[in-house]
Design a protein around this motif. Structure first.
Motif, PDB file in Angstrom:
ATOM      1  N   PRO A 111     -34.854 -44.528  47.126  1.00  0.00           N
ATOM      2  CA  PRO A 111     -34.511 -45.731  47.889  1.00  0.00           C
ATOM      3  C   PRO A 111     -33.041 -46.082  47.707  1.00  0.00           C
ATOM      4  CG  PRO A 111     -36.380 -46.125  46.416  1.00  0.00           C
ATOM      5  CD  PRO A 111     -35.841 -44.792  46.074  1.00  0.00           C
ATOM      6  N   GLY A 112     -32.512 -46.852  48.642  1.00  0.00           N
ATOM      7  CA  GLY A 112     -31.133 -47.319  48.517  1.00  0.00           C
ATOM      8  C   GLY A 112     -31.053 -48.416  47.475  1.00  0.00           C
ATOM      9  N   TYR A 113     -29.955 -49.172  47.493  1.00  0.00           N
ATOM     10  CA  TYR A 113     -29.738 -50.174  46.456  1.00  0.00           C
ATOM     11  C   TYR A 113     -30.764 -51.287  46.479  1.00  0.00           C
ATOM     12  CZ  TYR A 113     -25.607 -48.034  44.733  1.00  0.00           C
ATOM     13  OH  TYR A 113     -24.764 -47.159  44.147  1.00  0.00           O
ATOM     14  N   SER A 114     -31.390 -51.499  47.648  1.00  0.00           N
ATOM     15  CA  SER A 114     -32.398 -52.556  47.717  1.00  0.00           C
ATOM     16  C   SER A 114     -33.629 -52.167  46.916  1.00  0.00           C
ATOM     17  CB  SER A 114     -32.792 -52.791  49.164  1.00  0.00           C
ATOM     18  OG  SER A 114     -33.499 -51.666  49.643  1.00  0.00           O
ATOM     19  N   GLY A 115     -33.802 -50.874  46.660  1.00  0.00           N
ATOM     20  CA  GLY A 115     -34.972 -50.412  45.934  1.00  0.00           C
ATOM     21  C   GLY A 115     -36.188 -50.227  46.817  1.00  0.00           C
ATOM     22  N   VAL A 116     -36.022 -50.405  48.124  1.00  0.00           N
ATOM     23  CA  VAL A 116     -37.166 -50.285  49.028  1.00  0.00           C
ATOM     24  C   VAL A 116     -37.260 -48.851  49.541  1.00  0.00           C
ATOM     25  CG1 VAL A 116     -38.235 -51.152  51.126  1.00  0.00           C
ATOM     26  CG2 VAL A 116     -36.812 -52.656  49.743  1.00  0.00           C
ATOM     27  N   GLU A 117     -38.468 -48.287  49.394  1.00  0.00           N
ATOM     28  CA  GLU A 117     -38.713 -46.919  49.863  1.00  0.00           C
ATOM     29  C   GLU A 117     -38.375 -46.813  51.349  1.00  0.00           C
ATOM     30  OE1 GLU A 117     -39.259 -43.615  48.102  1.00  0.00           O
ATOM     31  OE2 GLU A 117     -40.217 -45.269  47.029  1.00  0.00           O
ATOM     32  N   ASN A 118     -37.665 -45.766  51.733  1.00  0.00           N
ATOM     33  CA  ASN A 118     -37.270 -45.629  53.135  1.00  0.00           C
ATOM     34  C   ASN A 118     -38.316 -44.832  53.900  1.00  0.00           C
ATOM     35  OD1 ASN A 118     -35.978 -45.350  55.573  1.00  0.00           O
ATOM     36  ND2 ASN A 118     -33.961 -45.058  54.637  1.00  0.00           N
ATOM     37  N   SER A 119     -39.062 -45.512  54.784  1.00  0.00           N
ATOM     38  CA  SER A 119     -40.150 -44.847  55.506  1.00  0.00           C
ATOM     39  C   SER A 119     -39.615 -43.846  56.528  1.00  0.00           C
ATOM     40  CB  SER A 119     -41.030 -45.886  56.192  1.00  0.00           C
ATOM     41  OG  SER A 119     -40.248 -46.771  56.953  1.00  0.00           O
ATOM     42  N   LEU A 120     -38.327 -43.912  56.777  1.00  0.00           N
ATOM     43  CA  LEU A 120     -37.722 -42.973  57.731  1.00  0.00           C
ATOM     44  C   LEU A 120     -37.891 -41.530  57.260  1.00  0.00           C
ATOM     45  CD1 LEU A 120     -36.043 -43.342  60.323  1.00  0.00           C
ATOM     46  CD2 LEU A 120     -34.008 -43.153  58.942  1.00  0.00           C
ATOM     47  N   TYR A 121     -37.847 -41.338  55.936  1.00  0.00           N
ATOM     48  CA  TYR A 121     -37.913 -39.983  55.406  1.00  0.00           C
ATOM     49  C   TYR A 121     -39.262 -39.333  55.691  1.00  0.00           C
ATOM     50  CZ  TYR A 121     -33.849 -41.446  52.689  1.00  0.00           C
ATOM     51  OH  TYR A 121     -32.618 -41.906  52.303  1.00  0.00           O
ATOM     52  N   ALA A 122     -40.295 -40.158  55.894  1.00  0.00           N
ATOM     53  CA  ALA A 122     -41.626 -39.614  56.118  1.00  0.00           C
ATOM     54  C   ALA A 122     -41.903 -39.397  57.604  1.00  0.00           C
ATOM     55  CB  ALA A 122     -42.664 -40.559  55.525  1.00  0.00           C
ATOM     56  N   ALA A 123     -40.987 -39.812  58.448  1.00  0.00           N
ATOM     57  CA  ALA A 123     -41.213 -39.696  59.890  1.00  0.00           C
ATOM     58  C   ALA A 123     -41.303 -38.229  60.291  1.00  0.00           C
ATOM     59  CB  ALA A 123     -40.079 -40.381  60.645  1.00  0.00           C
ATOM     60  N   PRO A 124     -42.221 -37.897  61.248  1.00  0.00           N
ATOM     61  CA  PRO A 124     -42.393 -36.499  61.634  1.00  0.00           C
ATOM     62  C   PRO A 124     -41.145 -35.910  62.295  1.00  0.00           C
ATOM     63  CG  PRO A 124     -43.650 -37.982  63.066  1.00  0.00           C
ATOM     64  CD  PRO A 124     -43.147 -38.806  61.935  1.00  0.00           C
ATOM     65  N   ASN A 125     -40.327 -36.750  62.897  1.00  0.00           N
ATOM     66  CA  ASN A 125     -39.144 -36.216  63.577  1.00  0.00           C
ATOM     67  C   ASN A 125     -37.902 -36.251  62.699  1.00  0.00           C
ATOM     68  OD1 ASN A 125     -39.135 -38.965  63.589  1.00  0.00           O
ATOM     69  ND2 ASN A 125     -38.296 -39.190  65.647  1.00  0.00           N
ATOM     70  N   ALA A 126     -38.104 -36.486  61.397  1.00  0.00           N
ATOM     71  CA  ALA A 126     -36.963 -36.524  60.490  1.00  0.00           C
ATOM     72  C   ALA A 126     -36.699 -35.137  59.909  1.00  0.00           C
ATOM     73  CB  ALA A 126     -37.220 -37.512  59.363  1.00  0.00           C
ATOM     74  N   ILE A 127     -35.451 -34.729  59.907  1.00  0.00           N
ATOM     75  CA  ILE A 127     -35.060 -33.465  59.286  1.00  0.00           C
ATOM     76  C   ILE A 127     -34.259 -33.818  58.051  1.00  0.00           C
ATOM     77  CG2 ILE A 127     -33.776 -31.329  59.609  1.00  0.00           C
ATOM     78  CD1 ILE A 127     -34.145 -31.901  62.699  1.00  0.00           C
ATOM     79  N   LEU A 128     -34.806 -33.506  56.885  1.00  0.00           N
ATOM     80  CA  LEU A 128     -34.186 -33.975  55.650  1.00  0.00           C
ATOM     81  C   LEU A 128     -33.281 -32.913  55.043  1.00  0.00           C
ATOM     82  CD1 LEU A 128     -37.380 -35.630  54.138  1.00  0.00           C
ATOM     83  CD2 LEU A 128     -35.627 -36.683  55.571  1.00  0.00           C
ATOM     84  N   LEU A 129     -32.005 -33.204  54.978  1.00  0.00           N
ATOM     85  CA  LEU A 129     -31.054 -32.282  54.344  1.00  0.00           C
ATOM     86  C   LEU A 129     -30.502 -32.969  53.108  1.00  0.00           C
ATOM     87  CD1 LEU A 129     -29.061 -31.110  57.504  1.00  0.00           C
ATOM     88  CD2 LEU A 129     -30.983 -29.963  56.406  1.00  0.00           C
ATOM     89  N   PHE A 130     -31.317 -33.015  52.054  1.00  0.00           N
ATOM     90  CA  PHE A 130     -30.871 -33.730  50.869  1.00  0.00           C
ATOM     91  C   PHE A 130     -29.836 -32.918  50.101  1.00  0.00           C
ATOM     92  CE2 PHE A 130     -35.169 -35.973  50.929  1.00  0.00           C
ATOM     93  CZ  PHE A 130     -34.628 -37.030  51.648  1.00  0.00           C
ATOM     94  N   GLY A 131     -28.933 -33.636  49.486  1.00  0.00           N
ATOM     95  CA  GLY A 131     -27.875 -32.997  48.709  1.00  0.00           C
ATOM     96  C   GLY A 131     -26.561 -33.703  48.988  1.00  0.00           C
ATOM     97  N   ASP A 132     -25.514 -33.257  48.346  1.00  0.00           N
ATOM     98  CA  ASP A 132     -24.197 -33.835  48.556  1.00  0.00           C
ATOM     99  C   ASP A 132     -23.843 -33.764  50.040  1.00  0.00           C
ATOM    100  OD1 ASP A 132     -21.498 -34.684  47.439  1.00  0.00           O
ATOM    101  OD2 ASP A 132     -20.979 -32.915  48.621  1.00  0.00           O
ATOM    102  N   ALA A 133     -23.517 -34.913  50.625  1.00  0.00           N
ATOM    103  CA  ALA A 133     -23.316 -34.983  52.077  1.00  0.00           C
ATOM    104  C   ALA A 133     -22.225 -34.031  52.541  1.00  0.00           C
ATOM    105  CB  ALA A 133     -22.980 -36.413  52.480  1.00  0.00           C
ATOM    106  N   ARG A 134     -21.195 -33.906  51.733  1.00  0.00           N
ATOM    107  CA  ARG A 134     -20.077 -33.067  52.137  1.00  0.00           C
ATOM    108  C   ARG A 134     -20.488 -31.597  52.215  1.00  0.00           C
ATOM    109  NH1 ARG A 134     -14.218 -33.363  49.231  1.00  0.00           N
ATOM    110  NH2 ARG A 134     -13.137 -31.990  50.676  1.00  0.00           N
ATOM    111  N   ALA A 135     -21.194 -31.161  51.151  1.00  0.00           N
ATOM    112  CA  ALA A 135     -21.646 -29.770  51.125  1.00  0.00           C
ATOM    113  C   ALA A 135     -22.646 -29.519  52.258  1.00  0.00           C
ATOM    114  CB  ALA A 135     -22.288 -29.459  49.776  1.00  0.00           C
TER     115      ALA A 135
END
Lengths: 479, 99
Positions: free
Chosen positions: A427-451
């Protein structure tokens, strides 16, 4: 008559300052406005020197030279990502100057201080000292020297109220103390105010920094204004008041952007922050999975006709603004409509994202604010999120009772595809889980944004991203 | 008494003028705006200079010098940083698509 002339002179310098501020309404003239204000400041210094002179030119010259060169040296080298921390630090320096001036004015022994001067002197001292410590804490948090999570003491509010009460008592003591120079009381007053500012600021978390920094901007101005009243200098009072106005406006706008009243930002009702325990529920994706996600992202980007990029503080942290703008420009070259949707509280101070994107030479025409961006998301093929979390969290709309409920967000979830280039799924600084990550149309590219962006750009280039675009989808979109 | 009135007029007048002007500043320029007003708030440098206008003790001089140094740091740093930022915004919007 000479008095009239003096008022006129003061007024013209104030007009010069205001003229400088007025230039900021226009992007092209802002730089000239800044120079105008600097010129006005030089004029006011010369005016004071001409009117009153100085007794120890050597001391003055040494202090001025040291301050100026230090200020110049640091300001010329500071990285654009460090701007918020630097601005906060400078607020702190202003606070020091204000409370020291007020202190000296109050301890002057020639008895020329009026009642008005004494009261505003005390106010200048208190506000200046609190601004100093608050800014130093804010600066430390912004520069990541101090942890950005809120530090909540037991009975935090009680401590703050007690300190305020103590300040009131000390003021009364100073006012009615026998003798003309109650120096000890003033020193105590200063220390308690410094403590107050520090304890006040430690509770503000990273995401609320834009409010805190704007608020400190206002208090720095206010301290200067009270100093001005105290020493009977109209210029100082006028400039201080203008800055206080500016800081107040920015504070108000930041609160509006979060849909929270100022009191709720500074004195949050529920002090319990959800634990950031998300490491176990979002394990870092295995490399293979990451690769398939990357392919999906490339596919989505190639097929898209309209793309909305949403930058956040993560982009600043990863220093990925150049890659972000580079990607945007490449995609635009092959005929796609690419824009940046900027949330007012993205980043750590008002307008933070704009400066970073400007540094990377983004076309200003590509930037849209939340009001213009939100109706567009339903017609957007791909939303690319670069280091933003809370400002796109659908929980702000859907889930009641969270710290961000009711905050206007960028409706990235309405886009057909969402590419998330965030560090992780926490979650971001608010501490609230982001439901966007679970969306079926979400493509998650976790890692350093620059890389991540570099890999994305590389893959797009490798697959020779010639204008692959469905003609029919072109006609749907305006422009 | 007239002093009080003049001061009040100065305070309210400049707060009002500042408010009216700054409400119209575009979001894009909010960071440079804050950085510049930050520099302006260091007009306390005038107060610090005035500390040297009359005879003071050595402690007074020291305090005055620290105040001067801090204020000068704030003024110069604020204006220089603002200028650096605004230079970035110089790229004209009409440079067209592509690069």
């Amino acid at each position: 008559m000479t008095n009239f002339l003096n008022v006129l002179l003061d007024l013209s310098v104030v007009a010069l300052f205001l003229g400088g501020v007025a230039q900021f309404r226009n992007l092209r003239r802002a730089r000239f406005g800044n120079l105008t204000a600097a010129f006005a400041l030089i004029c006011s210094v010369l005016l004071v020197l001409y009117r009153h002179g100085v007794l120890d030119p050597a001391y003055v010259a040494i202090a001025l030279l040291a301050g100026c060169s230090l200020g110049w040296w640091i300001a010329a080298r500071v990285n654009m990502v460090q701007i918020p921390a630097m601005v906060a630090f400078q607020h702190g320096a202003g606070g020091i100057a204000a409370f020291l001036v007020a202190y000296r004015e109050l301890t002057r022994t020639d008895g020329s201080l009026t009642a008005l001067g004494a009261w505003s002197g005390h106010l200048g001292l208190i506000i200046g000292a609190a601004t100093f410590s608050g800014s130093m804490i804010a600066s430390g948090k912004l520069a990541n020297r101090i942890r950005q999570t809120p530090v909540v003491l037991t009975a935090h509010n009680v401590i703050l109220v007690a300190l305020l009460g103590l300040i009131g008592v000390l003021c009364l003591l100073a006012a009615f103390a026998p003798g003309s120079a109650p120096e000890t009381i003033l020193v105590f007053l200063m220390l308690v105010s410094i403590l107050l500012g520090g304890i006040f600021a430690v509770r503000i978390g990273g995401a609320d920094m834009p409010v805190l920094i704007s608020f400190l901007n206002a208090t720095a101005g206010l301290a200067a204004a009270f100093c001005g009243v105290s020493i009977g200098n109209r210029l100082l009072a006028a400039c201080g008041a203008t800055v206080a106005a500016s800081g107040s406006i920015l504070t108000h706008q930041m609160c509006l952007a979060m849909n929270r009243p100022l009191a709720r930002v500074f004195f949050p009702r529920s002090t319990k922050h959800p634990e950031r325990n998300a490491t176990e529920d979002t394990p870092s994706l295995p490399a293979a999975a990451h690769d398939s996600q990357l392919s999906a992202a490339v596919r989505a980007a190639k097929q898209a006709a309209t793309i909305m990029i949403i930058p956040g503080y993560g982009m600043a942290q990863a220093q990925a603004q150049f890659e972000t703008v580079w990607l945007a420009n490449r995609l635009r070259e092959v005929g796609k409509q690419v824009r940046f949707a900027i949330h007012p509280i993205a980043g750590r101070m008002p307008g933070h994202m704009h400066v970073l994107l400007a540094e990377a030479e983004a076309d200003p025409d590509m930037l849209v604010d939340i009001r213009d961006a939100n109706p567009e998301f339903q017609r957007t093929d791909v939303a690319v999120i670069v280091g933003a979390c809370d400002v796109v969290n659908p929980a702000a709309i859907g889930a009641p009772g969270t710290p961000i409920s009711g905050m206007p967000i960028l409706k990235a979830h309405e886009a057909h595809h969402i590419i998330v280039c965030n560090l992780d799924g926490r979650p971001g600084y608010s501490g609230v889980e982001n439901s966007l990550y679970a969306a079926p149309n979400a493509i998650l590219l976790f890692g350093d944004a620059r890389a991540t962006l570099q890999r994305l750009i590389g893959r797009l280039a490798a697959e020779n991203a010639a204008p692959i675009m469905q003609p029919e989808s072109m006609t749907i979109h305006r422009r | 008494m007239s002093d009080l009135l003049i001061m009040l007029a100065v305070l309210i007048g400049s707060f009002g003028a500042g408010y009216a002007l700054i409400s119209k500043v575009p979001t894009m320029l909010h960071t440079p705006l804050m950085s510049m007003t930050n520099a302006i708030s260091a007009v306390t440098i005038l107060g610090a200079l005035l500390l040297f206008a009359s005879e003071t003790s050595p402690t007074g001089k020291l305090i005055g010098m620290v105040a001067l140094l801090a204020a000068a740091f704030n003024v110069v740093g604020g204006f220089v940083m603002t200028d650096r930022m605004l230079k970035l915004f110089k790229h004209p919007p009409r440079r067209g698509t592509g690069e």
